[in-house]
Design a protein around this motif. Sequence first.
Motif, short mmCIF file in Angstrom:
data_model
loop_
_atom_site.label_atom_id
_atom_site.label_comp_id
_atom_site.label_asym_id
_atom_site.label_seq_id
_atom_site.Cartn_x
_atom_site.Cartn_y
_atom_site.Cartn_z
N LEU A 25 102.07 13.54 18.21
CA LEU A 25 102.44 12.84 17.05
C LEU A 25 103.70 13.43 16.56
O LEU A 25 104.57 13.19 15.64
CB LEU A 25 101.80 12.56 15.83
CG LEU A 25 100.55 11.41 15.89
CD1 LEU A 25 99.91 11.15 14.63
CD2 LEU A 25 101.11 10.16 16.34
N LEU A 26 104.08 14.70 17.10
CA LEU A 26 105.24 15.35 16.69
C LEU A 26 106.36 14.66 17.76
O LEU A 26 107.25 15.29 18.31
CB LEU A 26 105.10 16.89 17.25
CG LEU A 26 103.94 17.48 16.54
CD1 LEU A 26 103.71 18.83 16.67
CD2 LEU A 26 104.50 17.76 14.95
N THR A 27 106.50 13.41 17.38
CA THR A 27 107.47 12.54 18.17
C THR A 27 108.10 11.41 17.45
O THR A 27 107.56 11.07 16.34
CB THR A 27 106.54 11.81 19.32
OG1 THR A 27 106.01 12.87 19.97
CG2 THR A 27 106.98 10.57 20.00
N ASP A 28 109.39 11.13 17.86
CA ASP A 28 110.05 9.85 17.20
C ASP A 28 109.21 8.75 17.21
O ASP A 28 109.10 8.34 18.47
CB ASP A 28 111.54 10.09 17.53
CG ASP A 28 112.25 11.19 16.93
OD1 ASP A 28 111.95 11.86 15.97
OD2 ASP A 28 113.22 11.48 17.57
N HIS A 29 109.23 7.97 16.25
CA HIS A 29 109.09 6.50 16.08
C HIS A 29 109.70 5.76 17.48
O HIS A 29 108.85 5.02 18.05
CB HIS A 29 109.59 5.91 14.88
CG HIS A 29 109.11 4.44 14.47
ND1 HIS A 29 108.15 4.26 13.67
CD2 HIS A 29 109.38 3.30 14.91
CE1 HIS A 29 107.97 3.04 13.20
NE2 HIS A 29 108.78 2.42 14.35
N ALA B 257 95.18 9.75 15.48
CA ALA B 257 96.67 9.44 15.92
C ALA B 257 96.75 7.95 16.23
O ALA B 257 97.88 7.25 15.74
CB ALA B 257 97.26 10.42 16.97
N SER C 60 96.88 6.07 12.98
CA SER C 60 97.96 6.08 12.22
C SER C 60 99.16 5.34 12.78
O SER C 60 100.21 5.01 11.90
CB SER C 60 98.62 7.85 12.08
OG SER C 60 98.99 7.98 13.21
N LEU C 61 99.06 4.79 13.95
CA LEU C 61 100.00 4.26 14.49
C LEU C 61 100.04 2.58 14.27
O LEU C 61 100.94 1.82 14.90
CB LEU C 61 100.15 4.44 16.04
CG LEU C 61 100.65 5.93 16.34
CD1 LEU C 61 100.64 6.35 17.70
CD2 LEU C 61 102.11 6.34 15.71
N THR D 33 110.93 13.96 22.35
CA THR D 33 111.12 14.67 21.04
C THR D 33 110.37 16.09 20.81
O THR D 33 111.13 17.19 20.54
CB THR D 33 110.35 13.99 19.93
OG1 THR D 33 110.97 12.54 20.03
CG2 THR D 33 110.76 14.23 18.44
#
Lengths: 439, 439
Positions: free
Chosen positions: B18-22, B78, B81-82, B133
């Motif tokens: 999740l340390l990632t851009d949408h 994760a 949350s998406l 990212t």
Amino acid sequence: MTRSHRGTVSVVTGTPALLTDHYELTMVQAARQSGTADRRSVFELFPRRLPEGRRYGVVAGVGRALDAIESFRFDAAAIASLEGVVDPDMLDWLASYRFTGDVWGYAEGEAYFPHSPLLMVEGTFAEAVLLETVLLSIYNHDSAIASAASRMTLAAGERPCIEMGSRRTHEEAAVAAARAAYVAGFDATSNLAARQRYGVPSAGTAAHSFTLLHDDEADAFRAQVQTLGVGTTLLVDTYDVGEAVRLAVEVAGTGLGAVRLDSGDLGLVAREVRAQLDELGATQTRIVVTSDLDEHAIAALAAAPVDAYGVGTQLVTGSGHPTCGFVYKLVAREGSDGELVSVAKRSKDKVSVGGRKYALRRRSPAGTAQAEVVGIGDQPADDGNDRNLLVPLVRAGEAVGRATLEEARARHRASLDELPRAVTMMSAGEPVIPTVFER
Amino acid sequence: MTRSHRGTVSVVTGTPALLTDHYELTMVQAARQSGTADRRSVFELFPRRLPEGRRYGVVAGVGRALDAIESFRFDAAAIASLEGVVDPDMLDWLASYRFTGDVWGYAEGEAYFPHSPLLMVEGTFAEAVLLETVLLSIYNHDSAIASAASRMTLAAGERPCIEMGSRRTHEEAAVAAARAAYVAGFDATSNLAARQRYGVPSAGTAAHSFTLLHDDEADAFRAQVQTLGVGTTLLVDTYDVGEAVRLAVEVAGTGLGAVRLDSGDLGLVAREVRAQLDELGATQTRIVVTSDLDEHAIAALAAAPVDAYGVGTQLVTGSGHPTCGFVYKLVAREGSDGELVSVAKRSKDKVSVGGRKYALRRRSPAGTAQAEVVGIGDQPADDGNDRNLLVPLVRAGEAVGRATLEEARARHRASLDELPRAVTMMSAGEPVIPTVFER
């Protein structure tokens, strides 16, 4: 822009206890040796100054600091790693460590000025000194981001700002940066972990790679519109902007949500694109601009037909000031007679003022802030004009001052609304209110 | 200075997914829609330029990036949350995501120059774009720190540098900064998590609060010497430096390890303190200086009797350049005919060169670097003069290019030794070797 259903749940993985300087532990070991480790002590976290030219700063990280204080424990793996740093007796002490003291501080989102006592941490020396490193890390980083973000959202006025700087900073700093930017008025972030952990709304468009992946731009636009709907934002500067805008409206229709510009003279191109969109009948299609924006570039685009700003590098690096320079100083401690005495280092270039502080924002009867008043001793009663700035955050080791991010955003807006109008000036200047020491 | 017994164990908690851009996720969803998600793709991570005035950069974060690639999975939390970011079909795809492609890159510690292809990531578009990212976050942060650290250790020459900037940066960035500084020649860190996770030696002295806690300076010095031994470092600028040095030798004897100076004109004070120590017979007692040092301040102290440098703020903020500006661009992808084709965005201000790259350091017969050669296509065989720079890092999803931190330190030293002597100049200048594109 979508928001997680998980709300403001904070997910801190692991203990922050080792996010600490070596000397904090050896100092406690030595203080235990000399019988001073349990002396009641007051530490103050404060800035000696604002970054040069800045007119105010913004406090952020308070919620993260409360998480860190409550979860600051040395687990078995941490203890094992500390063999050779401190002696076995000290390892035993660390294994049962928890902070049982009290903390007061500025609320998250509040404006601050030179020598604002942002945190007052009171406990035994041993308990309070161990928190030094992690509290400074959180406050120095998060407040640097919020201070930059606040100027950007002021410069943007009513236009939304989207945080998209994750790739330009450490991957975990990115999550905290997204959170701090949201406190300071940003509308959304690209960072999915900030969405998961803190409920910050996330948003995104598409990258050039997506267009380049397809055989032509039309294929790329069709794919994006089919799966994300006509409300999506199409990136129109991979090849030729004019041709891409034409194609975008052809593919999505005049209901297209937005186009994004990521290169060139943004003001100039935005005007051309606005005219073209209007001519094509896409009068409601918005224009999002990105590309190394900072508060000055945002302000310079105020007259351009831009609808939203995506901000990356300059946000996550604090727009020239990636750290606040906050320090954590012992200002009072119990003497051998049991009384609390003020202490301060004698140094010409690094001034500290001893004593447990209070802080007020002095306001005119009309409610405009006039001075940051810092005094020593007990906090006077709130008189309605002077607003008390220190709120209880931790009592006997338990967090009592948690606020939601929405409350922090509201505090930020209210705090700025109260400041003199010079706060909106992007040029370099002095703090908009002076700091006054009272005795 | 002590070292953990745990060696270079890397402890990454949780998944970095999740340390990632949408937009990485929505792009993949759209590419799955258009049937292009599985096109074989090559992404390149590279700098368009060095920070202004810098003569070289240093690659760091490679080991952390390999950890991130291997552990990049979307767990149940994760995925939950998406919801609302991507559709259920895409959530299923994410739940089984793992990177199965190949990665080549510069070894950790290697010097780099404008357009050095630091990473070549090859896989399906969907698999490779999702890493964008987090790879950029790690490389942009860690290399910024290593690039600053390298100049500091060059300026310090044989004198050791100690990293102590944890409090001035995000608490997790601090750990990565300690690791990157160690790669670039620092001897130790104050950060205990860097000790635990990466085996970086940790070190520490004492803070002013420790002196202020005690009834007088003599009590504080005695407590520290009793528990940490005479080899410890006493902080001598809380009150009067001359008096403190006298007291330090009185308490610890002439075998005192070191004294630390943290304020004032460090060169001037160091000379006075050296003379006083020598006069007192403490000729082996070292002088450690701290206080907002950067590479220029370190260089300016070359002629002063200083034995070690403690560096904080300027190290963890990259000495004016907190991020490297690396980008991650699609440079080639499979066409509809199954052949790999070069691609590049057409933009005047943001140049990319399409195609899968190789990179060589061209050297004279005497072994001095002359150019950074970047070419398109397969890497030529190493001819002994030209040194191949891209090493295999990941093969079919499995990390094959792990190096120890000691190997990265050796690579850093060897890489610098090979560069023209202008590399040691602290003044602003051009890259010490040019980047040459070959076809």
